[in-house]
Design a protein around this motif. Structure first.
Motif, PDB file in Angstrom:
ATOM      1  N   GLN A   1      49.306 -39.078  73.204  1.00 39.65           N
ATOM      2  CA  GLN A   1      48.536 -37.855  73.262  1.00 39.65           C
ATOM      3  C   GLN A   1      48.925 -37.033  72.054  1.00 39.65           C
ATOM      4  OE1 GLN A   1      49.433 -37.199  77.605  1.00 39.65           O
ATOM      5  NE2 GLN A   1      47.588 -36.168  77.463  1.00 39.65           N
ATOM      6  N   GLY A   2      47.829 -36.651  71.281  1.00 36.22           N
ATOM      7  CA  GLY A   2      48.351 -35.757  70.205  1.00 36.22           C
ATOM      8  C   GLY A   2      46.984 -35.538  69.193  1.00 36.22           C
ATOM      9  N   GLU A   3      47.133 -35.453  67.983  1.00 32.64           N
ATOM     10  CA  GLU A   3      46.157 -35.244  66.873  1.00 32.64           C
ATOM     11  C   GLU A   3      46.173 -36.090  65.693  1.00 32.64           C
ATOM     12  OE1 GLU A   3      44.663 -30.957  66.527  1.00 32.64           O
ATOM     13  OE2 GLU A   3      46.139 -31.161  65.096  1.00 32.64           O
ATOM     14  N   ILE A   4      44.978 -36.303  65.218  1.00 31.78           N
ATOM     15  CA  ILE A   4      44.838 -36.747  63.942  1.00 31.78           C
ATOM     16  C   ILE A   4      44.481 -35.594  62.904  1.00 31.78           C
ATOM     17  CG2 ILE A   4      43.559 -38.278  62.402  1.00 31.78           C
ATOM     18  CD1 ILE A   4      43.114 -40.105  64.620  1.00 31.78           C
ATOM     19  N   GLU A   5      45.181 -35.364  61.662  1.00 37.05           N
ATOM     20  CA  GLU A   5      44.992 -34.420  60.630  1.00 37.05           C
ATOM     21  C   GLU A   5      44.592 -35.159  59.301  1.00 37.05           C
ATOM     22  OE1 GLU A   5      47.102 -30.928  58.390  1.00 37.05           O
ATOM     23  OE2 GLU A   5      47.775 -31.359  60.357  1.00 37.05           O
ATOM     24  N   SER A   6      43.470 -34.870  58.913  1.00 31.66           N
ATOM     25  CA  SER A   6      42.754 -35.630  57.689  1.00 31.66           C
ATOM     26  C   SER A   6      42.017 -34.662  56.870  1.00 31.66           C
ATOM     27  CB  SER A   6      42.153 -37.093  58.207  1.00 31.66           C
ATOM     28  OG  SER A   6      41.855 -37.705  56.849  1.00 31.66           O
ATOM     29  N   GLY A   7      42.513 -34.322  55.938  1.00 31.93           N
ATOM     30  CA  GLY A   7      41.876 -33.548  54.898  1.00 31.93           C
ATOM     31  C   GLY A   7      41.711 -32.206  55.585  1.00 31.93           C
ATOM     32  N   ALA A   8      40.451 -31.500  55.743  1.00 31.84           N
ATOM     33  CA  ALA A   8      40.441 -30.379  56.483  1.00 31.84           C
ATOM     34  C   ALA A   8      40.113 -30.509  57.903  1.00 31.84           C
ATOM     35  CB  ALA A   8      39.431 -29.376  55.870  1.00 31.84           C
TER      36      ALA A   8
END
Length: 295
Positions: free
Chosen positions: A146-153
């Motif tokens: 459980q979490g997040e993908i951060e890619s570019g903006a």
């Protein structure tokens, strides 16, 4: 680092919003405390995304005080199940081990000349809860991420289960997934975290052409993955249409057509699966995988 070529075999399942609590209270896991870790990951690629095009992932993972470097190749399979080459080894700092990469088979050709161009391209940060299960004569690691993908903006949530075969038969992965799906709203996913991040950064989610039943199933699965990351309803429409094509495919046996025919109605308006969707799609995916293996 050893240059042996270990094979990772896993089945990936995306969870509907109620799925996390349902999973934690599943009879197979209730009363068993998981190992909980915080994982911080950086994925690397060239400025023109050469690794993404080759479907290769290079990752640095921080786990407590340890840093692990991982290389994964393109997965083979579908319906959530994948088999792929994977190399992983500890490194001394949060910088890529270029020498270690250069020794691996994926970098013996043209990609090897681009190693000095690798830079961080996306992040995934998540909490991982893991259980070790002995199931039908096999040993399986079940992880909840459980979490997040951060890619570019752009960002998109991670809420998925991975069943990784540590020892035994891949048949045990299918049966364990079905046992979970009876209580947990979930759906098979064919998109790795790295692939999701690359598509998110590019804001492009291309879908493969399909002709065979297995290809239509794969297209439907990827379209649902794309819908949930892009929020573009076109992909939900694509997923439903692919499922309808699957249900009417002339090469599909009548009993499998009946199964496939239940799938569009087992997704809600937000593209979230019911338990019936998970059970039905896993059953169908397993049958198609067996047919493919025997053909």
């Amino acid at each position: 680092m050893e240059n042996a070529t270990p094979i990772e075999v896993e089945l990936k399942l995306a969870l509907a919003p109620p799925g996390v609590e349902a999973l934690k209270h599943h009879p197979l896991l209730a009363g068993s405390a998981p190992l909980t870790q915080t994982l911080a990951n950086r994925y690397f690629d060239t400025p023109d995304d050469a690794l993404a095009r080759a479907r290769i992932a290079v990752r640095l993972r921080q786990v407590d005080t340890q840093v692990l470097q991982t290389v994964k190749t393109a997965g083979q399979g579908g319906g959530g199940l994948s088999s792929r080459q994977e190399w992983e080894w500890p490194v001394k700092s949060a910088e890529l081990d270029q020498q270690g990469l250069a020794a691996l088979p994926p970098f013996q050709g043209a990609l090897g000349a681009q190693l000095d161009q690798l830079t961080p391209r996306l992040r995934t940060d998540f909490t991982r809860r893991s259980w070790q299960l002995d199931w039908q004569g096999s040993h399986i690691e079940l992880v909840l991420d459980q979490g997040e993908i951060e890619s570019g903006a752009y960002t998109t949530p991670i809420c998925e289960v991975e069943l990784e075969l540590k020892d035994g038969s891949s048949e045990a992965l299918w049966s364990l997934a079905l046992a979970l799906a009876e209580h947990v709203p979930l759906r098979p996913s064919d998109s790795s975290k790295a692939a999701r991040g690359a598509a998110l950064r590019a804001q492009q989610w291309p879908l493969p052409n399909a002709q065979t039943p297995g290809q239509w199933l794969h297209r439907a699965t990827l379209a649902l993955d794309a819908f949930h990351d892009s929020k573009d309803s076109t992909y939900l429409k694509d997923a439903r249409e692919a499922l309808e094509q699957l249900a009417s495919h002339p090469a599909l046996a009548d009993d499998l057509k009946a199964l496939a025919g239940r799938l569009p109605g087992a997704l809600d308006d937000d593209g979230q699966p019911s338990t019936a969707y998970g059970v039905t799609l896993l059953t169908l995916s397993h049958r198609l995988a067996l047919q493919s293996a025997l053909s």
